[in-house]
Design an enzyme around this catalytic site. Structure first.
Site, PDB file in Angstrom:
ATOM      1  N   PHE A 204       1.726   8.407  -1.664  1.00 50.79           N
ATOM      2  CA  PHE A 204       1.154   7.049  -1.280  1.00 50.79           C
ATOM      3  C   PHE A 204      -0.287   7.039  -1.494  1.00 50.79           C
ATOM      4  O   PHE A 204      -0.722   6.127  -1.548  1.00 50.79           O
ATOM      5  CB  PHE A 204       1.563   6.615   0.130  1.00 50.79           C
TER       6      PHE A 204
ATOM      7  N   TRP B  31       0.959  -1.490   0.068  1.00 47.18           N
ATOM      8  CA  TRP B  31       0.035  -0.177   0.062  1.00 47.18           C
ATOM      9  C   TRP B  31       0.791   1.276  -0.157  1.00 47.18           C
ATOM     10  O   TRP B  31       0.521   2.177  -0.666  1.00 47.18           O
ATOM     11  CB  TRP B  31      -0.980  -0.047   1.109  1.00 47.18           C
ATOM     12  N   HIS B  32       1.937   1.353   0.804  1.00 49.87           N
ATOM     13  CA  HIS B  32       2.831   2.389   0.855  1.00 49.87           C
ATOM     14  C   HIS B  32       3.558   2.685  -0.473  1.00 49.87           C
ATOM     15  O   HIS B  32       4.018   3.871  -0.588  1.00 49.87           O
ATOM     16  CB  HIS B  32       3.770   2.243   2.119  1.00 49.87           C
ATOM     17  N   GLY B  33       3.838   1.689  -1.280  1.00 49.46           N
ATOM     18  CA  GLY B  33       4.569   2.233  -2.431  1.00 49.46           C
ATOM     19  C   GLY B  33       4.823   0.909  -3.535  1.00 49.46           C
ATOM     20  O   GLY B  33       5.082  -0.246  -2.841  1.00 49.46           O
TER      21      GLY B  33
END
Length: 484
Positions: A484, A321-323
């Site tokens: 993000f 999800w963050h990257g």
């Protein structure tokens, strides 16, 4: 339009004034237009993407609520698939395509997957998760289905928390949006204090420390292990001040209108375990994963092996999800491993606590320090530009220095010793306020004392003007979590 820009300095008061002077039937439509204008300042075309996501979740939720054709699961699945497919295309397609091409090259297969020249829409991960949470809540019958499309569209796009959260729940925001709020000086006072506190953290601490972090991490081979470790600790406070500053300004902006957003941070570096850290860091995302992924997988009410699998799955997804990079994936997996070790070592720790009480101050301090060091170690992966850079930095930090006892050389980090000392003072102030805030509602106590209240306003505003890092030609750095 950044929160720390002159544009927002004009946009917020104009929006607030219009909200309070317009008739109540026009308040929400005006806020919706303002929110879309706020988003379109980054990319007008991607506002259509947000509108499409809003429409999909709105109509799918109505079909779920009505049980259209007796297929409630079909409609909630349709909402999930469509929105996650959009998220995958814009955020992960090029990453997957590049990874597959590299895999082909490794096995000497003469093929490649084409990449696309597309930009990542700002805040897509945040508003997608917020909209999907609503659909799932309607399916679970936790919230009533929202029939008013404009109110629902405002819930998804509400400008203070649109780009970087907090990820709100329908039950908290929609009822507040439906009530036409009247101007209250107390809301203005509390909101303005939150905004100033956020700007202080962003412009004095985060943006100043970013100079050190960027200089070191973007040219990591030119620095010693101690300098790399110092830059890592700087990043720990940079990302905390940067992200929590966005939340503070978002909460303050909404508070002026009369809307309360959820708290997203609670002194995370005072955590005494990794599990405790995630109760305090990015609380809205942690609770989203807990409610919509961890619990459906079985949570902790399963066998120990399955419990560890559930935890690892959540943190693997959190990393993704963050990257779209292996650094973020390994960062997430590492936090999952931290917690897996905590689960496996529970019996041993319980025996130890029979000898040394949990509330022993020395033990408590050691646990907080140990947790902070583990979090900082993981931050290396989060911040490094590549896996190779991350592994180099880790190797360098843990190698024996050969240039003296303390070869820090402040002058090579991009900031003067005077600037570093100044930002250190503000970090100490931040830590003290955060620790006190764990037990006492500092903001309310300050605001209830008129003299102290205005002294704090004056000190914050003066500090931002004098010590804020503005960059060449005042080019405010974007908030870290915008990507993000």
């Amino acid at each position: 339009m950044n929160f720390n820009s002159f544009e927002y300095l004009l946009f917020l008061p104009i929006t607030v004034i219009l909200y309070f002077i317009l008739p109540k039937k026009i308040k929400n439509p005006m806020l919706l237009v303002a929110s879309y204008f706020f988003y379109m300042c980054w990319s007008p075309i991607y506002a259509l993407l947000m509108l499409f996501s809003t429409a999909v979740t709105y109509f799918c939720s109505i079909l779920v609520d009505k049980g259209f054709l007796g297929r409630r699961k079909t409609w909630v699945a349709a909402s999930l698939v469509i929105n996650l497919a959009i998220l995958f295309f814009f955020k992960y397609y090029n990453f997957v395509a590049t990874s597959v091409t590299d895999l082909f090259a490794f096995f000497r297969i003469g093929a490649s997957v084409p990449t696309l020249n597309i930009l990542l829409p700002v805040g897509i991960s945040f508003y997608t998760f917020q909209a999907l949470g609503y659909t799932i809540d309607v399916y679970r019958k936790n919230v009533p289905c929202e029939k008013n499309f404009l109110d629902y569209a405002l819930f998804v796009s509400f400008f203070p928390q649109l780009v970087a959260g907090p990820i709100e729940r329908t039950g908290n925001i929609v009822p507040q949006l439906k009530v036409p709020h009247k101007f209250k000086f107390a809301n203005l006072r509390d909101g303005f204090l939150l905004i100033l506190w956020g700007l202080m953290k962003k412009m004095i601490i985060a943006d100043t420390l970013a100079v050190v972090v960027n200089n070191v991490y973007n040219n990591c081979t030119a620095y010693t292990g101690i300098q790399l470790a110092f830059a890592t600790f700087c990043f720990a406070f940079q990302i905390y001040c940067d992200f929590s500053a966005y939340t503070d300004i978002a909460r303050g902006s909404a508070k002026i209108i009369g809307i309360d957003l959820c708290q997203n941070f609670r002194c995370p570096y005072a955590a005494d375990s990794i599990k405790d850290f995630w109760r305090r860091w990015h609380i809205s995302l942690s609770s989203w994963f807990k409610d919509y992924l961890y619990f459906p997988l079985g949570g902790s009410r399963v066998s120990k092996g399955r419990h560890i699998f559930n935890v690892m799955t959540v943190f693997f997804v959190s990393g993704i999800w963050h990257g779209a990079a292996f650094t973020y994936i390994i960062w997430g997996v590492l936090h999952g491993l931290y917690q897996a070790v905590g689960i496996l070592s529970t019996p041993l720790r319980e025996k130890f606590y029979k000898l040394v009480p949990k509330n022993n101050p020395v033990l408590k301090g050691a646990k907080i320090l140990g947790t902070f060091c583990l979090v900082c170690f993981a931050w290396i992966l989060f911040r490094a530009n590549s896996l190779s850079d991350a592994f180099y930095i880790i190797e360098k930090i843990f190698s024996v220095p050969n240039t003296g006892i303390f070869p820090l050389a402040f002058g090579t980090l991009g900031l003067s010793t005077k600037a570093l000392c100044a930002v250190f003072v503000f970090v100490v102030i931040l830590v003290i306020v955060d620790v006190i805030n764990l037990r006492y509602p500092v903001a309310k106590k300050v605001c209830n004392t008129v003299f102290v209240k205005y002294i704090v306003f004056f000190l914050l505003l003066t500090s931002i003007i004098i010590f804020g890092y503005y960059g060449d030609g005042f080019d405010p750095q974007e908030f870290v979590y915008f990507q993000f």
